[in-house]
Write a protein that holds these residues in place. Sequence first.
Motif, PDB file in Angstrom:
ATOM      1  N   THR A  30     -12.837  44.646  55.604  1.00  0.00           N
ATOM      2  CA  THR A  30     -12.559  43.728  56.700  1.00  0.00           C
ATOM      3  C   THR A  30     -12.431  42.333  56.124  1.00  0.00           C
ATOM      4  O   THR A  30     -13.265  41.913  55.309  1.00  0.00           O
ATOM      5  CB  THR A  30     -13.684  43.744  57.748  1.00  0.00           C
ATOM      6  N   VAL A  31     -11.393  41.624  56.547  1.00  0.00           N
ATOM      7  CA  VAL A  31     -11.241  40.237  56.131  1.00  0.00           C
ATOM      8  C   VAL A  31     -11.422  39.358  57.368  1.00  0.00           C
ATOM      9  O   VAL A  31     -10.891  39.659  58.443  1.00  0.00           O
ATOM     10  CB  VAL A  31      -9.894  39.977  55.431  1.00  0.00           C
ATOM     11  N   PHE A  32     -12.208  38.309  57.221  1.00  0.00           N
ATOM     12  CA  PHE A  32     -12.461  37.335  58.274  1.00  0.00           C
ATOM     13  C   PHE A  32     -11.883  35.996  57.858  1.00  0.00           C
ATOM     14  O   PHE A  32     -12.032  35.590  56.708  1.00  0.00           O
ATOM     15  CB  PHE A  32     -13.979  37.176  58.504  1.00  0.00           C
ATOM     16  N   LEU A  33     -11.240  35.326  58.806  1.00  0.00           N
ATOM     17  CA  LEU A  33     -10.664  34.017  58.533  1.00  0.00           C
ATOM     18  C   LEU A  33     -11.249  32.987  59.493  1.00  0.00           C
ATOM     19  O   LEU A  33     -11.191  33.168  60.712  1.00  0.00           O
ATOM     20  CB  LEU A  33      -9.134  34.060  58.678  1.00  0.00           C
ATOM     21  N   ASN A  34     -11.774  31.906  58.945  1.00  0.00           N
ATOM     22  CA  ASN A  34     -12.271  30.787  59.730  1.00  0.00           C
ATOM     23  C   ASN A  34     -11.414  29.575  59.375  1.00  0.00           C
ATOM     24  O   ASN A  34     -11.639  28.900  58.372  1.00  0.00           O
ATOM     25  CB  ASN A  34     -13.747  30.528  59.397  1.00  0.00           C
ATOM     26  N   LYS A  35     -10.395  29.323  60.205  1.00  0.00           N
ATOM     27  CA  LYS A  35      -9.429  28.279  59.868  1.00  0.00           C
ATOM     28  C   LYS A  35     -10.047  26.887  59.890  1.00  0.00           C
ATOM     29  O   LYS A  35      -9.681  26.038  59.088  1.00  0.00           O
ATOM     30  CB  LYS A  35      -8.235  28.336  60.822  1.00  0.00           C
ATOM     31  N   SER A  36     -10.941  26.654  60.827  1.00  0.00           N
ATOM     32  CA  SER A  36     -11.529  25.315  60.919  1.00  0.00           C
ATOM     33  C   SER A  36     -12.333  24.993  59.663  1.00  0.00           C
ATOM     34  O   SER A  36     -12.377  23.849  59.216  1.00  0.00           O
ATOM     35  CB  SER A  36     -12.401  25.188  62.166  1.00  0.00           C
ATOM     36  N   ALA A  37     -12.950  26.014  59.085  1.00  0.00           N
ATOM     37  CA  ALA A  37     -13.729  25.816  57.858  1.00  0.00           C
ATOM     38  C   ALA A  37     -12.893  26.048  56.610  1.00  0.00           C
ATOM     39  O   ALA A  37     -13.385  25.863  55.486  1.00  0.00           O
ATOM     40  CB  ALA A  37     -14.936  26.751  57.852  1.00  0.00           C
ATOM     41  N   LYS A  38     -11.649  26.479  56.778  1.00  0.00           N
ATOM     42  CA  LYS A  38     -10.770  26.843  55.657  1.00  0.00           C
ATOM     43  C   LYS A  38     -11.507  27.820  54.735  1.00  0.00           C
ATOM     44  O   LYS A  38     -11.608  27.610  53.515  1.00  0.00           O
ATOM     45  CB  LYS A  38     -10.303  25.606  54.893  1.00  0.00           C
ATOM     46  N   HIS A  39     -11.965  28.887  55.338  1.00  0.00           N
ATOM     47  CA  HIS A  39     -12.790  29.849  54.621  1.00  0.00           C
ATOM     48  C   HIS A  39     -12.397  31.261  55.038  1.00  0.00           C
ATOM     49  O   HIS A  39     -12.158  31.526  56.216  1.00  0.00           O
ATOM     50  CB  HIS A  39     -14.266  29.610  54.951  1.00  0.00           C
ATOM     51  N   LEU A  40     -12.322  32.140  54.051  1.00  0.00           N
ATOM     52  CA  LEU A  40     -12.180  33.545  54.395  1.00  0.00           C
ATOM     53  C   LEU A  40     -13.138  34.381  53.562  1.00  0.00           C
ATOM     54  O   LEU A  40     -13.619  33.928  52.521  1.00  0.00           O
ATOM     55  CB  LEU A  40     -10.740  34.055  54.244  1.00  0.00           C
ATOM     56  N   SER A  41     -13.421  35.554  54.088  1.00  0.00           N
ATOM     57  CA  SER A  41     -14.342  36.435  53.380  1.00  0.00           C
ATOM     58  C   SER A  41     -13.847  37.873  53.498  1.00  0.00           C
ATOM     59  O   SER A  41     -13.188  38.242  54.467  1.00  0.00           O
ATOM     60  CB  SER A  41     -15.764  36.305  53.927  1.00  0.00           C
ATOM     61  N   LEU A  42     -14.181  38.632  52.475  1.00  0.00           N
ATOM     62  CA  LEU A  42     -13.870  40.060  52.436  1.00  0.00           C
ATOM     63  C   LEU A  42     -15.182  40.824  52.485  1.00  0.00           C
ATOM     64  O   LEU A  42     -16.061  40.581  51.663  1.00  0.00           O
ATOM     65  CB  LEU A  42     -13.103  40.406  51.158  1.00  0.00           C
ATOM     66  N   HIS A  43     -15.300  41.717  53.468  1.00  0.00           N
ATOM     67  CA  HIS A  43     -16.485  42.551  53.601  1.00  0.00           C
ATOM     68  C   HIS A  43     -16.125  43.976  53.220  1.00  0.00           C
ATOM     69  O   HIS A  43     -15.108  44.515  53.719  1.00  0.00           O
ATOM     70  CB  HIS A  43     -17.023  42.516  55.033  1.00  0.00           C
ATOM     71  N   ILE A  44     -16.943  44.558  52.390  1.00  0.00           N
ATOM     72  CA  ILE A  44     -16.755  45.962  52.014  1.00  0.00           C
ATOM     73  C   ILE A  44     -18.037  46.692  52.411  1.00  0.00           C
ATOM     74  O   ILE A  44     -19.125  46.373  51.928  1.00  0.00           O
ATOM     75  CB  ILE A  44     -16.536  46.117  50.491  1.00  0.00           C
ATOM     76  N   VAL A  45     -17.862  47.670  53.335  1.00  0.00           N
ATOM     77  CA  VAL A  45     -19.065  48.396  53.748  1.00  0.00           C
ATOM     78  C   VAL A  45     -18.699  49.828  54.132  1.00  0.00           C
ATOM     79  O   VAL A  45     -17.739  50.029  54.886  1.00  0.00           O
ATOM     80  CB  VAL A  45     -19.776  47.660  54.915  1.00  0.00           C
ATOM     81  N   PRO A  46     -19.401  50.826  53.593  1.00  0.00           N
ATOM     82  CA  PRO A  46     -20.404  50.687  52.551  1.00  0.00           C
ATOM     83  C   PRO A  46     -19.753  50.532  51.175  1.00  0.00           C
ATOM     84  O   PRO A  46     -18.665  51.070  50.931  1.00  0.00           O
ATOM     85  CB  PRO A  46     -21.157  52.029  52.633  1.00  0.00           C
ATOM     86  N   SER A  47     -20.380  49.807  50.293  1.00  0.00           N
ATOM     87  CA  SER A  47     -19.846  49.623  48.943  1.00  0.00           C
ATOM     88  C   SER A  47     -20.018  50.907  48.134  1.00  0.00           C
ATOM     89  O   SER A  47     -21.024  51.614  48.270  1.00  0.00           O
ATOM     90  CB  SER A  47     -20.581  48.478  48.236  1.00  0.00           C
ATOM     91  N   GLN A  48     -19.033  51.166  47.270  1.00  0.00           N
ATOM     92  CA  GLN A  48     -19.056  52.355  46.423  1.00  0.00           C
ATOM     93  C   GLN A  48     -18.866  51.929  44.965  1.00  0.00           C
ATOM     94  O   GLN A  48     -18.219  50.913  44.701  1.00  0.00           O
ATOM     95  CB  GLN A  48     -17.933  53.321  46.830  1.00  0.00           C
TER      96      GLN A  48
END
Lengths: 114, 113
Positions: free
Chosen positions: A63-81
């Motif tokens: 899952t990728v999340f984008l926070n434009k106001s913070a100019k930040h994105l993150s990639l979540h991997i669950v469950p990790s392998q």
Amino acid sequence: DQQVKQNSPSLSVQEGRISILNCDYTNSMFDYFLWYKKYPAEGPTFLISISSIKDKNEDGRFTVFLNKSAKHLSLHIVPSQPGDSAVYFCAARNRGGSNYKLTFGKGTLLTVNP
Amino acid sequence: GAGVSQSPSNKVTEKGKDVELRCDPISGHTALYWYRQRLGQGLEFLIYFQGNSAPDKSGLPSDRFSAERTGESVSTLTIQRTQQEDSAVYLCASSVLQGEKLFFGSGTQLSVL
């Protein structure tokens, strides 16, 4: 001047837990963001992307999340392998005439321990 | 071919020599890109081809670097009078259309001694 920053050079997590990889950007003209995964001696492979008109995109365990106001994105991997162990690059594309060009961060080495 | 193919996979050369790197993109992909990755750095854009034309060469580090593409297919990146700072992995990528998802080759590891 780094326009795409991945401030964590490395991350280590246990198998089955969540991995969160972060990316910050400075250019407000970026309109499309991608994550690539790279194994040693191989080229980067596309993982997931998100348009600036969205704040979340999900594909299976990723899952990728984008926070434009913070100019930040993150990639979540669950469950990790363990097979997720690789270098992850965040990349961004410019809106407009130079939209063929991706600007990459330096990458984060993810290690998933069994 | 099934993927982007690059040759050679490794190249060791002496400072001052010329080198030629080859990229065979995915068939039908009109857009072709060269990037390089120096040790500890992110991928750095070098040049972009749309068909056989290179509308953007702005990423080429110096006039020792040149690239061409023929037949809307194979591309070669040439580095003349190589310097030690040219040592890097040179990556080629292609996409169906510009700005679309890029498919990368495995790269050429260039070492200039």
